[in-house]
Design a protein around this motif. Structure first.
Motif, PDB file in Angstrom:
ATOM      1  N   ALA A  38      -6.591  -3.468  -4.525  1.00 43.01           N
ATOM      2  CA  ALA A  38      -6.454  -2.805  -5.825  1.00 43.01           C
ATOM      3  C   ALA A  38      -5.897  -1.389  -5.697  1.00 43.01           C
ATOM      4  O   ALA A  38      -5.428  -0.828  -6.699  1.00 43.01           O
ATOM      5  N   LYS A  39      -5.916  -0.824  -4.497  1.00 38.17           N
ATOM      6  CA  LYS A  39      -5.461   0.561  -4.364  1.00 38.17           C
ATOM      7  C   LYS A  39      -4.366   0.765  -3.317  1.00 38.17           C
ATOM      8  O   LYS A  39      -3.819   1.864  -3.215  1.00 38.17           O
ATOM      9  N   LEU A  40      -4.025  -0.276  -2.578  1.00 31.87           N
ATOM     10  CA  LEU A  40      -3.002  -0.116  -1.550  1.00 31.87           C
ATOM     11  C   LEU A  40      -1.606  -0.022  -2.167  1.00 31.87           C
ATOM     12  O   LEU A  40      -1.328  -0.643  -3.197  1.00 31.87           O
ATOM     13  N   PRO A  41      -0.682   0.719  -1.528  1.00 29.61           N
ATOM     14  CA  PRO A  41       0.698   0.800  -2.008  1.00 29.61           C
ATOM     15  C   PRO A  41       1.507  -0.403  -1.544  1.00 29.61           C
ATOM     16  O   PRO A  41       1.004  -1.266  -0.814  1.00 29.61           O
ATOM     17  N   GLY A  42       2.756  -0.447  -1.952  1.00 28.99           N
ATOM     18  CA  GLY A  42       3.671  -1.475  -1.477  1.00 28.99           C
ATOM     19  C   GLY A  42       3.756  -2.676  -2.384  1.00 28.99           C
ATOM     20  O   GLY A  42       3.046  -2.794  -3.388  1.00 28.99           O
ATOM     21  N   ASP A  43       4.620  -3.613  -1.980  1.00 23.62           N
ATOM     22  CA  ASP A  43       4.870  -4.801  -2.796  1.00 23.62           C
ATOM     23  C   ASP A  43       3.837  -5.902  -2.578  1.00 23.62           C
ATOM     24  O   ASP A  43       3.716  -6.806  -3.402  1.00 23.62           O
ATOM     25  N   CYS A  44       3.119  -5.869  -1.461  1.00 24.86           N
ATOM     26  CA  CYS A  44       2.202  -6.958  -1.121  1.00 24.86           C
ATOM     27  C   CYS A  44       0.838  -6.405  -0.714  1.00 24.86           C
ATOM     28  O   CYS A  44       0.401  -6.590   0.438  1.00 24.86           O
ATOM     29  N   PRO A  45       0.144  -5.724  -1.619  1.00 21.12           N
ATOM     30  CA  PRO A  45      -1.125  -5.087  -1.230  1.00 21.12           C
ATOM     31  C   PRO A  45      -2.188  -6.091  -0.786  1.00 21.12           C
ATOM     32  O   PRO A  45      -2.976  -5.805   0.115  1.00 21.12           O
ATOM     33  N   ARG A  46      -2.234  -7.266  -1.418  1.00 23.18           N
ATOM     34  CA  ARG A  46      -3.229  -8.266  -1.013  1.00 23.18           C
ATOM     35  C   ARG A  46      -2.955  -8.748   0.408  1.00 23.18           C
ATOM     36  O   ARG A  46      -3.879  -8.854   1.230  1.00 23.18           O
ATOM     37  N   LEU A  47      -1.700  -9.031   0.712  1.00 26.19           N
ATOM     38  CA  LEU A  47      -1.343  -9.460   2.064  1.00 26.19           C
ATOM     39  C   LEU A  47      -1.701  -8.384   3.078  1.00 26.19           C
ATOM     40  O   LEU A  47      -2.273  -8.676   4.134  1.00 26.19           O
ATOM     41  N   ASP A  48      -1.369  -7.139   2.768  1.00 27.58           N
ATOM     42  CA  ASP A  48      -1.682  -6.050   3.688  1.00 27.58           C
ATOM     43  C   ASP A  48      -3.182  -5.966   3.936  1.00 27.58           C
ATOM     44  O   ASP A  48      -3.629  -5.810   5.081  1.00 27.58           O
TER      45      ASP A  48
END
Length: 273
Positions: A12-22
């Motif tokens: 919910a707070k990560l940057p980028g296009d794929c925060p869930r994957l990250d």
């Protein structure tokens, strides 16, 4: 906290296009499993919140996941990466595909600007009779590539040297690979690329053509008869790089990546047919 809940909160707070994957990749790293294993068996495991939180903070600061984890998958192989190396990207698999389409069963392969070694080692993995040489101007980068060769069981069919493009090359090669710097110095890159990946492997003067002008003229002296070179290009550079190739007696063939963008120029001597 359970891994499932920690992943959801981080995504919910990560940057980028794929925060869930990250978030999943970071959680898998903390648990010591791969992502598939995490999703199949470990989502309800307790996760070390401090360890996971430290990795999430690094990602929130813009650091690429590949550098946080220290590795990246390419051509279904696992490559160690460090800040000395570019992060392998799926688009570059187009170069491997082009090389394999042109390669015989036992080619001599040269990789100019080898980086992590991902291009060369992927080709060697698919051609058990092949032997390859990787060249990079960075000693640290060449060391990473050599380590990847060892880890993938390909050290006996590869060698890595420090040099400036073709300056240290003797002999001829059936297949030549290169993903040279091709970003123009006037271009603006995403912060996670510009701030973390090595600029010497990204930028190549105004228009991004400087290294093509160094590599292409030398190809005719190091390509075996009937051999081919496969160069990654920026998606707006196909015509400009083709002009350089034709001026030096090489015929270009364009290959596009999975998104349909120009990605690879395959070059053969004009008299090779």
């Amino acid at each position: 906290m359970r891994a499932r809940d920690a992943i959801a909160a981080a995504a919910a707070k990560l940057p980028g296009d794929c925060p869930r994957l990250d978030a999943e990749l970071l959680a898998a790293h903390v648990l010591g499993v791969d992502r598939n294993e995490l999703l199949l068996r470990h989502l309800h495991d307790d996760l070390d919140e401090a360890a996971f939180g430290a990795l999430v903070e690094r990602r929130m600061g813009g650091e690429p996941v590949a550098y946080i984890l220290g590795h990246r998958e390419f051509w279904s192989l696992d490559f160690r990466v460090t800040p000395d190396t570019l992060i392998p990207r799926p688009d570059s698999e187009t170069i491997v595909e082009a090389a394999l389409a042109a390669a015989g069963p036992a080619p001599r392969v040269l990789d100019l600007g080898t980086g992590s070694g991902c291009l060369l080692l992927s080709v060697l993995h698919e051609r058990p009779g092949a032997w390859g040489l990787g060249v990079d101007r960075s000693e640290g980068t060449a060391s990473v590539a050599a380590d990847n060769a060892q880890r993938l069981g390909l050290a006996d069919r590869s060698a890595f040297i420090v040099g400036d493009w073709t300056a240290a090359i003797g002999g001829r090669f059936d297949i030549i690979l290169s993903n040279p710097p091709y970003v123009g110095t006037e271009e603006v890159l995403a912060p996670e690329v510009a701030d973390y990946e090595p600029g010497s492997a990204l930028f190549a003067g105004q228009g991004g053509l400087d290294d093509y002008r160094k590599i292409i003229p030398a190809l005719t002296t190091i390509l075996s008869p009937g051999g081919s070179a496969h160069l990654e290009i920026g998606y707006l550079q196909a015509d400009l790089v083709s002009e350089i190739a034709v001026a030096h007696g090489l015929l270009p063939t364009l290959r596009r990546d999975l998104a349909g963008r120009p990605r690879c120029l395959s070059l053969r001597a004009a008299d090779a047919g």
